[in-house]
Scaffold this active site. Sequence first.
Site, PDB file in Angstrom:
ATOM      1  N   GLY A   9      12.691  37.725 -13.111  1.00 41.79           N
ATOM      2  CA  GLY A   9      12.429  38.767 -14.112  1.00 41.79           C
ATOM      3  C   GLY A   9      11.702  39.961 -13.533  1.00 41.79           C
ATOM      4  O   GLY A   9      10.590  39.820 -13.054  1.00 41.79           O
ATOM      5  N   SER A  10      12.309  41.130 -13.551  1.00 41.91           N
ATOM      6  CA  SER A  10      11.733  42.262 -12.836  1.00 41.91           C
ATOM      7  C   SER A  10      12.468  43.557 -13.190  1.00 41.91           C
ATOM      8  O   SER A  10      13.240  43.608 -14.131  1.00 41.91           O
ATOM      9  CB  SER A  10      11.810  42.002 -11.327  1.00 41.91           C
ATOM     10  OG  SER A  10      13.089  41.473 -10.994  1.00 41.91           O
TER      11      SER A  10
END
Length: 232
Positions: free
Chosen positions: A189-190
């Site tokens: 997640g980024s």
Amino acid sequence: MNVVNSIRRNFAPIHREGYLFVAGFFVATLILWWIWDPLGWLGLIATLWCAYFFRDPARVTPVGEDLVIAPADGIVSFAGYAAPPPELGLGMGPLQRVSIFMSVFDCHVNRTPVEGRVERIVYHPGLFLNADLDKASEDNERNSIVVDTPAGRFGVVQIAGLIARRIICFTHEGAHLSAGERIGLIRFGSRVDVYLPANVQIVVGVDSRAVAGETVIAQSSSSAGARPFQRS
């Protein structure tokens, strides 16, 4: 054709950076199955998700010196003007920026948006706020890459997210990159930001979906027509 593309993108080889994680999830699944069958099934689902997360599909990149290609899979969360991180050395004034948010279900292998020479790579430690927040550009852990091209200098910033805990960079200063070439990976997640020179125009809108190495997000001219592609 859409079905074929979906299969190609969703059933892809696992990137080598994911081998250890997938193996760890699998061992944990065996232990959970030994403890209680329902837990084992949950572990199996988690293992399959982990393998899916680390997928590394081939992409077909449009070729053109005037094109800027998406560096990440995900949703365009910002398209407008913003001040770049100081370590990029692109000045303090606002530049055009495209931000692409990657959920835990998106492919997390990042690609260079343009062809050029890697002028600078700077790692900046920081927080792990939700990568979808605008302040994550300033406060979160990030890895900044400057790519020098005939059209100008482009900034590519890998930003860690709420549960991301490591940014991996595959390239190095002085390397010559082709558009769509793999440059890194962010775990779990980024977001990736791209800062554009003044002579480049953004052609994607907020909330649109981008595919790394394939979606054109900006263009330095209004020319249109058939273009060659390269597989990466």
